[in-house]
Design a protein around this motif. Structure first.
Motif, PDB file in Angstrom:
ATOM      1  N   ARG A 145      -3.784   7.271 -11.582  1.00 25.66           N
ATOM      2  CA  ARG A 145      -4.372   6.388 -10.577  1.00 25.66           C
ATOM      3  C   ARG A 145      -4.088   4.936 -10.952  1.00 25.66           C
TER       4      ARG A 145
ATOM      5  N   GLU B 135       0.831  -1.203   0.000  1.00 24.80           N
ATOM      6  CA  GLU B 135       0.000   0.000   0.000  1.00 24.80           C
ATOM      7  C   GLU B 135       0.869   1.258   0.000  1.00 24.80           C
ATOM      8  N   GLU B 136       1.947   1.226   0.774  1.00 23.42           N
ATOM      9  CA  GLU B 136       2.854   2.371   0.800  1.00 23.42           C
ATOM     10  C   GLU B 136       3.545   2.550  -0.544  1.00 23.42           C
TER      11      GLU B 136
ATOM     12  N   LYS C 282       2.346   1.732  -3.519  1.00 21.82           N
ATOM     13  CA  LYS C 282       1.393   2.294  -4.479  1.00 21.82           C
ATOM     14  C   LYS C 282       1.274   3.803  -4.306  1.00 21.82           C
ATOM     15  N   GLU C 283       1.230   4.258  -3.042  1.00 19.37           N
ATOM     16  CA  GLU C 283       1.161   5.695  -2.792  1.00 19.37           C
ATOM     17  C   GLU C 283       2.425   6.398  -3.281  1.00 19.37           C
ATOM     18  N   SER C 284       3.571   5.734  -3.143  1.00 20.03           N
ATOM     19  CA  SER C 284       4.834   6.318  -3.613  1.00 20.03           C
ATOM     20  C   SER C 284       4.836   6.467  -5.126  1.00 20.03           C
TER      21      SER C 284
END
Length: 825
Positions: free
Chosen positions: A262, A243-244, A246-248
């Motif tokens: 996105r 999850e981290e 993907k945000e990066s």
């Protein structure tokens, strides 16, 4: 007339996983057939039987069959009550019996068979370390009913634990074993098969055109793809890392103008990547959208700053790719942001509302509505958390005072300088603002954390070779001392402290005949003004011996004392300070001591030091710089030695990431003489080693350098007539990359890598700043509340050094371990 008979009404209701039969029975004789017709009854009494650990009232409430309530019987009410009781998970069997029934009332008996209560649970099939970790996560207490829900909760915890460690196919089986000696008590066992720990072998992206898979994979940190050269750690899949990551990736897109980017789909699965070996594949489908550029920037409502000034602070130009991270940083976060510009001059209630409008296909118009409001005044300033340090010490450090204009910069400076005192944890100094928009005032409260130990005891021992022998060094530092409290009743508890004064006592002795004793005192706030007073006294003795025969061939003594006065400056800015030092040294040389002639020499010196220091966090600087320029004169008085000395030091600390810091440092020094006939070798420059080794070379000005030993014979310096005399000029350059790995109240652990280069030259005719001795290596700094700052370095020297020890020159290509106590900055 029907004969009197006993009628048993049994209601059997099947629930997917329940194996017990649920029953309702009449226990009385029926004489009227109309009683079998559904009718409403008021519950007159409820009796619970079979309960052991569960409260009776809880069972009644859970069933909803409370006295005074109305039910229909025969009907669904009792069946629903049975369902509710089974849903609690506490019972293996439940029966609801009718004790008595009239035409209007009914009495009930709830008979339960409780599930066994937990004696203890045990984890089997895994390593002891994993078992300990699981036991800290599982909240299953003795006495709890062993229910399917409780078991499922623990199983989920176990599977989540192994999933976070990169395990796949984890299986957990449970079994319940009742204790034959204890009624309704049992042990619960969890038999775990952790499965296999699979590495991420492939990270793929679909739909990406602007950036390659390789580029995006690098941005997926902390999630990493396994490659053959990454053998130091396993690259396993963790949900949190995914999850981290993907945000990066999305942040990277937004940083490069793709604000609409996105991830529309993702999947994680195992596959066979070679023969029968399994790995993990991560696939993400990206929708990039257009890359936006800035078309127009408009400001509305600003009167304090012009449009041009605000646009310059925002840091964007027309036609530039829109960087969302830079936009947020420059508008509201950084110390030079638009928001900071206003708050630094008092506009606490400033608000800026940005509107980003997408125009055409790939352009943005950015508009700002500015509400400047009025300048805020500081109404009240307070602080909490200083349990030992006196209020006056904190108060005199504050740069925010009641009645002054609010300034964000002043608050930041206050936090920095409170941290620099060394009495409070710099990480935990928190300003609390209580603004009142109606009165345009603000109260400021600083929350301090005095968990940091201000006093420390330095003790070290080592071996300095045949000439030096065993080294024993001890020093005690009281960094928040109070002379005033020392003379008050009860002031010694156990040390008089709280006034910010510094007292240090030190001693060092070696088997090579060296002794050193020192006493220091600093009053940082003399007479209630920002003027510091320092006093230092020391005595050093070397009994010069032949390290083979142990025959003494002379002694060297040094008594020195100094008094210093310093003050803060407001020009060129308020990071500057000035210090004047008056010193006296008496050298007593007996017998043969190498480069120094026998006799007594007196030196009176006046030193002026100008310093600019903006370093944040003195123990492990995270940013800022420090520049020091000093000039020292040994007064040319009759019967006294004379010289003049100039030194300049500069260091800069630059954060590369949130914690990774890069430091560069440059040092220069020169010593000269007023008259040629009074030239001597005192206070010339030697390079190498640490303070522990250099204290034996008190006749010189010793410069630290890693990778090379200290001591007069093996230090870096020129040699004249077979004797090391020290250089009149020196240069030293350093670069360091460090990362604070551990930072808490008990320990700070700061590993680093370094490159050092330096040399000392006889005079300008031999001076060559590119002719230097080089070293590189690794090290670690440990800050312990009791011991203080300890520095351990392991340096590789690339160049050799000519020595006068009679044991041959120091060879290049060797590693040197050095140990030091005290701050390098």
């Amino acid at each position: 007339m029907l004969k009197r008979l006993s009628l048993a009404l049994v209601i059997a209701i099947s629930f997917g996983t329940l194996s017990s039969s649920i029953k309702a029975q009449d226990t009385f004789q029926l004489t009227d057939p109309t009683l079998n017709t559904p009718a409403e009854y008021t519950i007159s009494s409820v009796v619970v039987e079979g309960e052991e650990s569960t409260r009776e009232q809880f069972i009644i409430n859970a069933s909803a069959l409370t006295v005074g309530s109305t039910i229909t019987y025969p009907g669904e009410d009792i069946a629903d009550a049975l369902k509710r009781l089974f849903r609690t998970g506490l019972f293996a069997d439940v029966q609801i019996l009718i004790a008595n029934r009239t035409s209007t009332e009914i009495s009930l008996i709830i008979r339960v068979e409780e599930k066994p209560r937990l004696i203890e649970y045990k984890i089997e099939g895994v390593k002891r370390s994993q078992r300990r970790d699981l036991e800290e996560m599982i909240t299953l207490l003795p006495g709890t009913a062993i229910t399917e829900s409780n078991k499922a909760q623990v199983i989920n915890t176990i599977q989540r634990f192994y999933k976070n460690k990169g395990y796949w196919y984890t299986k957990v089986e449970t079994r319940v074993e009742e204790d034959p000696e204890l009624e309704n008590r049992a042990r619960l066992y969890f038999d775990i098969d952790p499965g296999v720990r699979l590495e991420i072998k492939d990270i793929k992206f679909e739909g990406n055109e602007a950036f390659s898979d390789r580029k995006l994979t690098k941005k997926m940190k902390p999630l990493k793809e396994d490659k053959w050269w990454k053998f130091l750690s396993k690259k396993v899949y963790k949900e949190s890392d995914f999850e981290e990551g993907k945000e990066s990736v999305l942040a990277f897109y937004r940083k490069n103008g793709y604000t609409d980017a996105r991830i529309v789909d993702d999947s994680v699965y195992t596959y066979v990547y070679v023969k029968d070996l399994e790995g993990v594949r991560v696939v993400m489908e990206v929708e990039e959208g257009p890359q936006y550029k800035i078309r127009n920037i408009n400001w509305d409502g600003n009167t304090v700053y012009t449009d041009e000034q605000l646009t310059e602070a925002l840091g964007f130009e027309k036609g530039e790719v829109f960087n969302e991270e830079k936009f947020d940083e420059n508008f509201s976060i950084s110390e030079t942001s638009v928001n900071s510009m206003y708050q630094n001059i008092g506009y606490l209630f400033f608000r800026g509302i940005p509107t980003v409008e997408k125009v055409a296909e790939d352009s943005l118009d950015i508009s700002f509505e500015i509400y400047e409001d009025e300048i805020a005044t500081i109404e009240e300033v307070s602080f909490t958390g200083n349990t030992k340090t006196h209020d006056d010490v904190v108060r005199r450090t504050l740069r925010t005072v009641p009645g002054s204009t609010y300034s964000r910069e002043a608050i930041i400076r206050t936090i920095r300088e409170l941290g620099t005192l060394g009495y409070f944890d710099p990480q935990n100094i928190t300003p609390e603002l209580n603004p009142d928009q109606n009165s345009k005032t603000v109260d400021v409260n600083y929350v301090l954390d005095e968990s940091v130990s201000t006093d420390n005891f330095e003790f070290s021992g080592g071996y300095g070779g045949q000439q030096i022998g065993a080294i024993i060094s001890a020093r005690i530092n009281f960094n928040n001392f109070s002379i005033k409290r020392a003379f008050e009743k009860g002031g010694w508890a156990p040390i008089p402290s709280g006034d910010g004064q510094q007292v240090s006592l030190g001693v060092q002795v070696t088997g090579g005949g060296y002794q050193s004793y020192s006493l220091g005192f600093v009053e940082p706030w003399l007479g209630g003004k920002p003027t510091s007073l320092g006093v230092n006294l020391s005595y050093n003795l070397i009994d010069n011996k032949d390290y083979v025969t142990q025959v003494s061939y002379g002694k060297t003594k040094l008594f020195s004392g100094s008094v210093s006065l310093g003050k803060r400056l407001k020009w060129p800015d308020d990071y500057f300070s000035q210090r004047t030092i008056l010193g006296y040294q008496l050298y007593d040389v007996e017998g043969f001591t190498g480069a120094f002639q026998p006799g007594i020499s007196n030196v009176i010196t006046v030193q002026e030091v100008i310093e600019r220091n903006s370093i944040v966090n003195p123990i492990s600087p995270i940013m800022g710089s420090k520049f020091t320029l000093s000039g020292e004169i040994a007064l040319p008085l009759k019967g006294f030695s004379e010289f003049y000395k100039i030194k300049a030091d500069y260091q800069s600390h630059f954060p590369l990431t949130e914690k990774l810091v890069f430091t560069t440092e440059a040092n220069f020094g020169y010593i000269g003489y007023f008259t040629q006939d009074k030239r001597n070798n005192y206070q010339r420059f030697l390079i190498g080693g640490t303070q522990l080794q250099q204290r034996q070379s008190f006749l010189y000005d010793n410069i630290d350098m890693r990778g090379y030993p200290g001591g007069s014979n093996e230090s870096i310096g020129p040699i004249v007539n077979g004797r090391k005399v020290g250089g009149r000029i020196y240069n030293k350059f350093s670069a360091e990359l460090r990362y604070p790995a551990v930072q808490n109240e008990q320990l700070q652990l700061i590993p680093y890598t370094f490159v050092d280069a330096g040399n000392a030259y006889l005079d300008f005719s031999e001076y060559d700043p590119f002719n230097v001795k080089r070293s590189a290596g690794v090290g670690v700094r440990l800050f312990l509340p009791i011991l203080g700052l300890v520095d351990l370095s392991y340096g590789y020297r690339f160049d050799g050094v000519q020595t006068t020890s009679g044991q041959g020159n120091l060879q290049p290509g060797k590693w040197e371990f050095l140990f030091n106590i005290g701050a390098p900055f």
